[in-house]
Structures are given as structure tokens and as C-alpha cells.
Design a protein around this motif. Sequence first.
Motif, mmCIF file in Angstrom:
data_model
loop_
_atom_site.group_PDB
_atom_site.id
_atom_site.type_symbol
_atom_site.label_atom_id
_atom_site.label_comp_id
_atom_site.label_asym_id
_atom_site.label_seq_id
_atom_site.Cartn_x
_atom_site.Cartn_y
_atom_site.Cartn_z
ATOM 1 N N ALA A 142 42.298 160.596 17.898
ATOM 2 C CA ALA A 142 41.949 162.149 17.992
ATOM 3 C C ALA A 142 42.540 162.885 19.281
ATOM 4 C CB ALA A 142 40.557 162.372 17.948
ATOM 5 N N THR A 143 42.302 162.031 20.586
ATOM 6 C CA THR A 143 42.925 162.569 21.688
ATOM 7 C C THR A 143 44.521 162.520 21.743
ATOM 8 O OG1 THR A 143 42.937 160.375 22.817
ATOM 9 C CG2 THR A 143 41.076 161.882 22.884
ATOM 10 N N GLU A 144 44.949 161.613 21.176
ATOM 11 C CA GLU A 144 46.651 161.718 20.914
ATOM 12 C C GLU A 144 46.972 162.650 20.152
ATOM 13 O OE1 GLU A 144 47.643 157.503 20.329
ATOM 14 O OE2 GLU A 144 47.391 156.818 22.216
ATOM 15 N N ALA A 145 46.233 163.088 19.181
ATOM 16 C CA ALA A 145 46.751 164.031 18.115
ATOM 17 C C ALA A 145 46.459 165.446 18.587
ATOM 18 C CB ALA A 145 45.945 163.751 16.844
ATOM 19 N N GLY A 146 45.837 165.552 20.012
ATOM 20 C CA GLY A 146 45.395 166.887 20.461
ATOM 21 C C GLY A 146 44.308 167.331 19.776
ATOM 22 N N GLU A 147 43.479 166.804 19.211
ATOM 23 C CA GLU A 147 42.371 167.494 18.284
ATOM 24 C C GLU A 147 41.351 167.685 19.323
ATOM 25 O OE1 GLU A 147 41.468 164.699 15.424
ATOM 26 O OE2 GLU A 147 43.260 164.770 14.285
ATOM 27 N N LEU A 148 41.296 167.119 20.629
ATOM 28 C CA LEU A 148 40.222 167.395 21.559
ATOM 29 C C LEU A 148 40.560 168.423 22.362
ATOM 30 C CD1 LEU A 148 38.448 164.160 21.437
ATOM 31 C CD2 LEU A 148 37.969 165.896 20.107
ATOM 32 N N GLY A 149 41.921 168.740 22.691
ATOM 33 C CA GLY A 149 42.211 169.489 23.714
ATOM 34 C C GLY A 149 42.220 168.716 25.128
ATOM 35 N N ARG A 150 41.935 169.460 26.236
ATOM 36 C CA ARG A 150 41.805 168.895 27.438
ATOM 37 C C ARG A 150 40.401 168.076 27.483
ATOM 38 N NH1 ARG A 150 42.736 168.328 32.711
ATOM 39 N NH2 ARG A 150 41.187 168.392 34.366
ATOM 40 N N ILE A 151 40.303 166.728 28.081
ATOM 41 C CA ILE A 151 39.110 165.829 28.139
ATOM 42 C C ILE A 151 38.567 166.203 29.533
ATOM 43 C CG2 ILE A 151 38.086 163.895 27.885
ATOM 44 C CD1 ILE A 151 39.411 164.731 25.213
ATOM 45 N N SER A 152 37.383 167.128 29.555
ATOM 46 C CA SER A 152 36.809 167.228 30.895
ATOM 47 C C SER A 152 35.932 166.312 30.994
ATOM 48 C CB SER A 152 36.166 168.591 30.759
ATOM 49 O OG SER A 152 37.406 169.683 30.786
ATOM 50 N N LEU A 153 35.031 166.013 30.215
ATOM 51 C CA LEU A 153 33.875 165.105 30.394
ATOM 52 C C LEU A 153 34.000 163.842 29.553
ATOM 53 C CD1 LEU A 153 31.355 163.961 31.927
ATOM 54 C CD2 LEU A 153 29.965 165.660 30.580
ATOM 55 N N THR A 154 33.778 162.526 29.817
ATOM 56 C CA THR A 154 33.439 161.281 29.171
ATOM 57 C C THR A 154 32.432 160.741 29.340
ATOM 58 O OG1 THR A 154 35.938 161.375 28.745
ATOM 59 C CG2 THR A 154 34.754 159.469 28.058
ATOM 60 N N GLU A 155 31.637 160.074 28.443
ATOM 61 C CA GLU A 155 30.635 159.226 28.622
ATOM 62 C C GLU A 155 30.749 158.175 28.034
ATOM 63 O OE1 GLU A 155 26.628 161.150 28.046
ATOM 64 O OE2 GLU A 155 27.174 162.977 29.083
ATOM 65 N N ALA A 156 30.203 156.886 28.523
ATOM 66 C CA ALA A 156 30.372 155.581 27.885
ATOM 67 C C ALA A 156 29.056 154.985 28.363
ATOM 68 C CB ALA A 156 31.496 155.078 28.371
ATOM 69 N N ASP A 157 28.508 154.281 27.460
ATOM 70 C CA ASP A 157 27.290 153.171 27.581
ATOM 71 C C ASP A 157 27.633 151.856 27.140
ATOM 72 O OD1 ASP A 157 24.586 155.580 26.747
ATOM 73 O OD2 ASP A 157 25.954 155.614 28.433
ATOM 74 N N CYS A 158 27.437 150.966 27.849
ATOM 75 C CA CYS A 158 27.048 149.663 27.444
ATOM 76 C C CYS A 158 25.754 148.897 27.988
ATOM 77 C CB CYS A 158 28.056 148.537 27.885
ATOM 78 S SG CYS A 158 28.021 146.788 27.026
ATOM 79 N N LEU A 159 24.814 149.105 27.239
ATOM 80 C CA LEU A 159 23.271 149.007 27.457
ATOM 81 C C LEU A 159 22.504 148.079 26.767
ATOM 82 C CD1 LEU A 159 22.390 152.684 28.335
ATOM 83 C CD2 LEU A 159 22.804 151.037 30.079
ATOM 84 N N HIS A 160 21.933 146.873 27.149
ATOM 85 C CA HIS A 160 21.539 146.044 26.494
ATOM 86 C C HIS A 160 19.959 145.757 26.350
ATOM 87 C CE1 HIS A 160 25.380 144.179 26.022
ATOM 88 N NE2 HIS A 160 25.527 143.929 27.502
ATOM 89 N N GLY A 161 19.466 145.958 25.368
ATOM 90 C CA GLY A 161 17.903 146.044 25.215
ATOM 91 C C GLY A 161 17.352 144.608 25.186
ATOM 92 N N MET A 162 16.738 144.153 26.045
ATOM 93 C CA MET A 162 16.433 142.878 26.232
ATOM 94 C C MET A 162 14.920 142.615 26.586
ATOM 95 S SD MET A 162 19.816 140.957 27.179
ATOM 96 C CE MET A 162 19.417 139.330 26.967
ATOM 97 N N SER A 163 14.357 141.558 26.538
ATOM 98 C CA SER A 163 12.825 141.434 27.183
ATOM 99 C C SER A 163 12.807 141.035 28.729
ATOM 100 C CB SER A 163 12.116 140.229 26.515
ATOM 101 O OG SER A 163 12.903 138.843 26.901
ATOM 102 N N PRO A 164 12.128 141.323 29.600
ATOM 103 C CA PRO A 164 12.294 141.097 30.973
ATOM 104 C C PRO A 164 12.427 139.804 31.173
ATOM 105 C CG PRO A 164 10.291 142.624 30.395
ATOM 106 C CD PRO A 164 10.788 142.169 29.235
ATOM 107 N N ASP A 165 11.881 138.642 30.581
ATOM 108 C CA ASP A 165 12.262 137.366 30.715
ATOM 109 C C ASP A 165 13.641 137.144 30.408
ATOM 110 O OD1 ASP A 165 9.620 136.827 31.448
ATOM 111 O OD2 ASP A 165 9.000 136.122 29.650
ATOM 112 N N GLU A 166 14.232 137.607 29.241
ATOM 113 C CA GLU A 166 15.649 137.497 29.032
ATOM 114 C C GLU A 166 16.675 137.930 30.006
ATOM 115 O OE1 GLU A 166 15.936 137.065 24.308
ATOM 116 O OE2 GLU A 166 15.376 139.023 24.931
ATOM 117 N N VAL A 167 16.281 139.103 30.523
ATOM 118 C CA VAL A 167 17.054 139.815 31.580
ATOM 119 C C VAL A 167 17.176 139.014 32.832
ATOM 120 C CG1 VAL A 167 17.557 141.869 33.071
ATOM 121 C CG2 VAL A 167 16.927 141.937 30.499
#
Length: 301
Positions: A142-167
Amino acid sequence: MRKGDSEEHVCMRVGVIGLRMGLHLADWCHKVGLEVVTACDRDPERRAVARAQLPEAALVEQWQKLLEHRLDGVVLANDVDEHAPLAIAFLDRGVHVLSESAACVDAAEGERLLAAEDRSSATYSFAENYVAHPHVRLLRQATEAGELGRISLTEADCLHGMSPDEVAGLIGDPTHWRGRIAPTAYCTHTVSPIPALTKAWPVQVPAFSVDEADPRAAVVMAVRLSTGALALTRHGFLQDEPTATGAGSPYTAPRRWPSPSGPPANGPGPSASARKAGQPPKATHTRRNAPLRPSPSPGNP
């Protein structure tokens, strides 16, 4: 192919360091036509297991032994906090390097690694798998096709939900690489897709622990890009985050995914809220509150 090889000799000779994830990668080397001639692991039990899969390879305990072999390339699948020194050693000998999980653990190591790659006749590659995820590829198209215009803000998550003992078992053990590295170090799954989507490079990266009471659990990074845009990334371990609604909330992800098949079965990864500059949000977003488990994919040990 190295200088002096005949034109018929096109099979690359590679070594593998680390025989946990490395054994899986060695199998892929064979599948794509690479010859694994040597492999290394400090654990004799892992070397014994590898013997059945790599019967013709020289299996050694010390990685320095691989420097004695005539290698075209090496796969680094050892502990994350040990990659950079090994990569530099092989690059300085003209051996191509594929680093499986993380390039370095701090900025100083990163600078030394870049300098080594610059002066080497060989190449350095980083096997970051999140850039190949379907939702990241879709956003990239989509970005390479110009569908989103100028990208001003990007957000990215990699959050794992695990028990305290596992963490605690993952990041609280000083004998394991997750317990030795800084909480900011393993940011690759969130940061790597951003240059892939924006064609920009980070120029400034302030980072903060999510909670000072548990500073190793999760980190937020504010990445200023070479285009002048901003990227906000979050990685680590957060369990039972409260639902946040509204496009401006600190934890947001699209409720509606662009693919008819819905979101990936295992949710961590870029939830890019790339928005055209000045364009108001068209819908209210909410973050799914289900616990997330680490992906079993090769790049996420």
C-alpha cells in the motif's frame, strides 16, 4: 563462489553456530542447496543430536574452529548477546554472515558491526522474519503504491501476554541471554518493519521502560526517522492490558483487518497506524485484550 573455484562449483559452503535454532536453519540450508560443512555448539548433547542430521559436517565445541574452514558463509544462531563479535570476525575474513535473531546488544556494538561490514568483501544479512509477515507485506504494498500518502506516524507492537512466573523464567534468569540483555535490545520485531514500510532510517531513538516498578518487562521507543516522521514501538511482556478505545489512545490496533481472513492467528507484530498527514481517523480502534503468546516462527526463539 570464491575466486579460484571452477565455474561448475556453485554450491556454497556454510557453517552454523548454535545448534538449537541453528539445526532448523541447517535443514533449510540443505533445502536451498547450501552445503553445511561444519557446525558448532558448546553443548555436547546438542552436537550429538545434530550428528544424525549433519553426518558429513565437522561438529565442534568452539566457534573459532570454523575460522579454519574454507567457508563462503556462516549462520549465527547462538545466544543473542554473542552475535556481533562473531559476525565481525567472519566479515573480516571475507565470510558472508546471516545473523538469526539480533544484530547487536548496544549502539557501540552496532557501530563496530557496521564498520566491519563496510570494510569487508562479504555481506551481512539479518534474518528478521516480521518484515515477511502477510500484514506487513500488505502495508508495504500500500505504501509503495502511494495509497497512504506521506507516512507521518507508524506504530508497531510485539507484546507477549504470559504469566508472571513464565516471564520471570525468560527475563529473570542471568544464565539465559534474555536475562542478560538490556530490555531495549530485542526490539527487532517492532523496529525492523518500519524501514521496510517507510524506506527511512532511525536517526534518534529515546526509549523508556513501560513501568519503572518492573523496568525489564516492556519498553516503548520513540523512533525519529530520517524522513522527519515518527514511529512508536512497544515490545516485551504485558499481561491483561486494559482495553483502550479511540484512535489516539496509547495502545491501539485496528479492529478490522484488511484481509478477509482476519488477523494472524498469533497477534504480535506491527499494528501500523500509518495515517495520511492531516487526515482524521475514519473509525474508532481498540486493542484486543486476549493474551498473546510468542510466535513459534524461526526468528522468534
